[in-house]
Design an enzyme around this catalytic site. Structure first.
Site, PDB file in Angstrom:
ATOM      1  N   ASN A  42       0.795  -1.235   0.000  1.00 49.08           N
ATOM      2  CA  ASN A  42       0.000   0.000   0.000  1.00 49.08           C
ATOM      3  C   ASN A  42       0.828   1.285   0.000  1.00 49.08           C
ATOM      4  OD1 ASN A  42      -2.336  -1.493   0.061  1.00 49.08           O
ATOM      5  ND2 ASN A  42      -2.410  -1.537   2.300  1.00 49.08           N
ATOM      6  N   LYS A  44       3.809   4.137  -1.216  1.00 49.99           N
ATOM      7  CA  LYS A  44       4.225   4.745  -2.482  1.00 49.99           C
ATOM      8  C   LYS A  44       5.568   4.175  -2.923  1.00 49.99           C
ATOM      9  CE  LYS A  44       5.985   9.156  -4.233  1.00 49.99           C
ATOM     10  NZ  LYS A  44       5.731   8.908  -5.656  1.00 49.99           N
ATOM     11  N   LYS A  46       5.753   1.751  -5.960  1.00 51.13           N
ATOM     12  CA  LYS A  46       5.658   0.557  -6.806  1.00 51.13           C
ATOM     13  C   LYS A  46       5.927   0.891  -8.274  1.00 51.13           C
ATOM     14  CE  LYS A  46       1.517   0.033  -5.113  1.00 51.13           C
ATOM     15  NZ  LYS A  46       1.576   1.074  -4.087  1.00 51.13           N
ATOM     16  N   THR A  47       5.160   1.834  -8.802  1.00 55.71           N
ATOM     17  CA  THR A  47       5.329   2.190 -10.217  1.00 55.71           C
ATOM     18  C   THR A  47       6.705   2.818 -10.442  1.00 55.71           C
ATOM     19  OG1 THR A  47       2.974   2.439 -10.576  1.00 55.71           O
ATOM     20  CG2 THR A  47       4.407   3.636 -12.077  1.00 55.71           C
ATOM     21  N   THR A  48       7.138   3.677  -9.518  1.00 58.16           N
ATOM     22  CA  THR A  48       8.462   4.297  -9.690  1.00 58.16           C
ATOM     23  C   THR A  48       9.557   3.230  -9.653  1.00 58.16           C
ATOM     24  OG1 THR A  48       8.258   4.914  -7.360  1.00 58.16           O
ATOM     25  CG2 THR A  48       8.039   6.677  -8.957  1.00 58.16           C
ATOM     26  N   ARG A  56      16.962   1.469 -15.936  1.00 59.52           N
ATOM     27  CA  ARG A  56      18.216   0.719 -15.780  1.00 59.52           C
ATOM     28  C   ARG A  56      18.473  -0.134 -17.021  1.00 59.52           C
ATOM     29  NH1 ARG A  56      18.862  -2.373 -10.129  1.00 59.52           N
ATOM     30  NH2 ARG A  56      19.550  -0.335  -9.424  1.00 59.52           N
ATOM     31  N   PHE A  96      -9.240   6.121 -14.268  1.00 55.05           N
ATOM     32  CA  PHE A  96      -9.292   5.164 -13.175  1.00 55.05           C
ATOM     33  C   PHE A  96     -10.621   4.449 -13.238  1.00 55.05           C
ATOM     34  CE2 PHE A  96      -6.017   7.922 -11.435  1.00 55.05           C
ATOM     35  CZ  PHE A  96      -5.137   6.981 -10.948  1.00 55.05           C
ATOM     36  N   TRP A  98     -12.561   3.197 -11.108  1.00 57.08           N
ATOM     37  CA  TRP A  98     -13.639   3.562 -10.181  1.00 57.08           C
ATOM     38  C   TRP A  98     -14.328   4.869 -10.571  1.00 57.08           C
ATOM     39  CZ3 TRP A  98      -8.790   2.048  -8.679  1.00 57.08           C
ATOM     40  CH2 TRP A  98      -7.866   3.050  -8.409  1.00 57.08           C
ATOM     41  N   GLU A 133       0.380  -1.728 -12.720  1.00 58.73           N
ATOM     42  CA  GLU A 133      -0.986  -1.851 -12.164  1.00 58.73           C
ATOM     43  C   GLU A 133      -1.718  -3.093 -12.680  1.00 58.73           C
ATOM     44  OE1 GLU A 133      -0.918   0.323  -9.975  1.00 58.73           O
ATOM     45  OE2 GLU A 133       0.119   2.076 -10.781  1.00 58.73           O
TER      46      GLU A 133
HETATM   47  P1  ATP Z   1       4.358   5.734  -7.421  1.00 55.64           P
HETATM   48  O1  ATP Z   1       3.776   5.835  -8.819  1.00 55.64           O
HETATM   49  O2  ATP Z   1       4.614   7.075  -6.856  1.00 55.64           O
HETATM   50  O3  ATP Z   1       5.520   4.799  -7.342  1.00 55.64           O
HETATM   51  P2  ATP Z   1       2.670   3.645  -6.468  1.00 55.64           P
HETATM   52  O4  ATP Z   1       2.720   3.046  -7.796  1.00 55.64           O
HETATM   53  O5  ATP Z   1       3.312   2.898  -5.350  1.00 55.64           O
HETATM   54  O6  ATP Z   1       3.224   5.125  -6.497  1.00 55.64           O
HETATM   55  P3  ATP Z   1      -0.233   3.650  -6.662  1.00 55.64           P
HETATM   56  O7  ATP Z   1      -1.048   2.880  -5.715  1.00 55.64           O
HETATM   57  O8  ATP Z   1      -0.093   3.130  -8.048  1.00 55.64           O
HETATM   58  O9  ATP Z   1       1.186   3.897  -5.977  1.00 55.64           O
HETATM   59  O10 ATP Z   1      -0.804   5.107  -6.684  1.00 55.64           O
HETATM   60  C1  ATP Z   1      -0.405   6.051  -7.613  1.00 55.64           C
HETATM   61  C2  ATP Z   1      -0.537   7.458  -7.070  1.00 55.64           C
HETATM   62  O11 ATP Z   1      -1.078   7.506  -5.764  1.00 55.64           O
HETATM   63  C3  ATP Z   1       0.810   8.180  -6.968  1.00 55.64           C
HETATM   64  O12 ATP Z   1       0.580   9.504  -7.319  1.00 55.64           O
HETATM   65  C4  ATP Z   1       1.186   8.045  -5.528  1.00 55.64           C
HETATM   66  O13 ATP Z   1       1.955   9.135  -5.026  1.00 55.64           O
HETATM   67  C5  ATP Z   1      -0.146   8.006  -4.840  1.00 55.64           C
HETATM   68  N1  ATP Z   1      -0.048   7.116  -3.676  1.00 55.64           N
HETATM   69  C6  ATP Z   1       0.693   5.998  -3.557  1.00 55.64           C
HETATM   70  N2  ATP Z   1       0.565   5.449  -2.334  1.00 55.64           N
HETATM   71  C7  ATP Z   1      -0.291   6.245  -1.656  1.00 55.64           C
HETATM   72  C8  ATP Z   1      -0.823   6.231  -0.316  1.00 55.64           C
HETATM   73  N3  ATP Z   1      -0.494   5.287   0.548  1.00 55.64           N
HETATM   74  N4  ATP Z   1      -1.694   7.238   0.031  1.00 55.64           N
HETATM   75  C9  ATP Z   1      -2.024   8.187  -0.850  1.00 55.64           C
HETATM   76  N5  ATP Z   1      -1.574   8.258  -2.114  1.00 55.64           N
HETATM   77  C10 ATP Z   1      -0.703   7.307  -2.524  1.00 55.64           C
HETATM   78 MG    MG Z   2       1.411   2.573  -9.250  1.00 54.54          MG
END
Ligand code: ATP
Ligand code: MG
Length: 201
Positions: A42, A44, A46-48, A56, A96, A98, A133
């Site tokens: 949960n 932040k 994952k995508t980064t 890389r 999205f 939803w 995702e």
């Molecule tokens: P990122 O893309 O920054 O690596 P993520 O892929 O881990 O994030 P997602 O669940 O895909 O996270 O959500 C994407 C967006 O929601 C990003 O803008 C991220 O900053 C935000 N986000 C991620 N985790 C959280 C959280 N725990 N609470 C609120 N917003 C979040």
């Molecule tokens: Mg993501």
């Protein structure tokens, strides 16, 4: 002083033991194959993390493909950068899910991207595929778990795949070589801070 010397000696011995163990494990790791990596949880990052791996690989001149299964309404910094380096992007055109509340349209949009993914997952010339995702597609039933697992199992031996998204299916976790769970400790959004260009997308 003598006490200190003894401590130094013990420290040296410990370090050399650790080095011995690490060297042995490096030597033992002889299997060469592409990896299946799952980045879930949960927090932040994952995508980064997925895009960090793509950057890389591109930096080493490898061929990468990116599929994004849930698209926000904003544009994506990584896409702007990486398309310029010849990385193809397949992106779900709906927002999205939803927001759309239309299962048939979402399924069709997911399937359209998935068909492109399947081509990449059977293409020897592709070194790395990012399925950003993807976990939600399985959860919502837009893409069948068995179909995904079959495509992953049958991919070229040296091809790596990164799957991101929350709540990864247990079977994907079992199948993966490397699984990282990003835990949410705190997130700026919860303090009322707006999502920031270049940081959040
Ligand atoms: P990122 O893309 O920054 O690596 P993520 O892929 O881990 O994030 P997602 O669940 O895909 O996270 O959500 C994407 C967006 O929601 C990003 O803008 C991220 O900053 C935000 N986000 C991620 N985790 C959280 C959280 N725990 N609470 C609120 N917003 C979040
Ligand atoms: Mg993501």
């Amino acid at each position: 002083m003598i006490e200190q010397d003894k401590k130094d000696e013990r420290y040296k011995q410990r370090q050399s033991k650790i080095k011995e163990n690490v060297d042995k494990r490096v030597e033992d790791a002889q299997t060469e194959k592409g990896l299946l990596i799952v980045v879930t949880g949960n927090g932040k990052g994952k995508t980064t993390s997925g895009f960090g791996t793509v950057a890389r690989a591109v930096g080493h001149g490898l061929n990468c493909v990116v599929a994004q299964f849930i698209k926000g309404t904003w544009d994506c910094g990584e896409r702007n950068l990486l398309e310029g380096h010849g990385v193809p992007f397949y992106v779900m055109k709906t927002g999205f899910t939803w927001n759309t509340q239309d299962k048939a349209a979402d399924t069709e949009a997911a399937q359209r991207v998935w068909q492109e993914c399947k081509k990449s997952l059977s293409d020897e010339s592709v070194d790395l595929v990012l399925l950003d995702e993807m976990t939600y597609m399985v959860t919502y039933g837009y893409i069948g778990l068995d179909e995904l697992k079959t495509a992953l199992q049958n991919r070229p031996k040296m091809q790596s795949v990164v799957i991101t998204g929350r709540a990864a299916h247990r079977e994907l976790i079992e199948m993966a070589d490397t699984v990282s769970e990003v835990r949410n400790v705190k997130h700026a959004f919860d303090s009322g801070i707006k999502a920031l260009k270049g940081v959040d997308w």
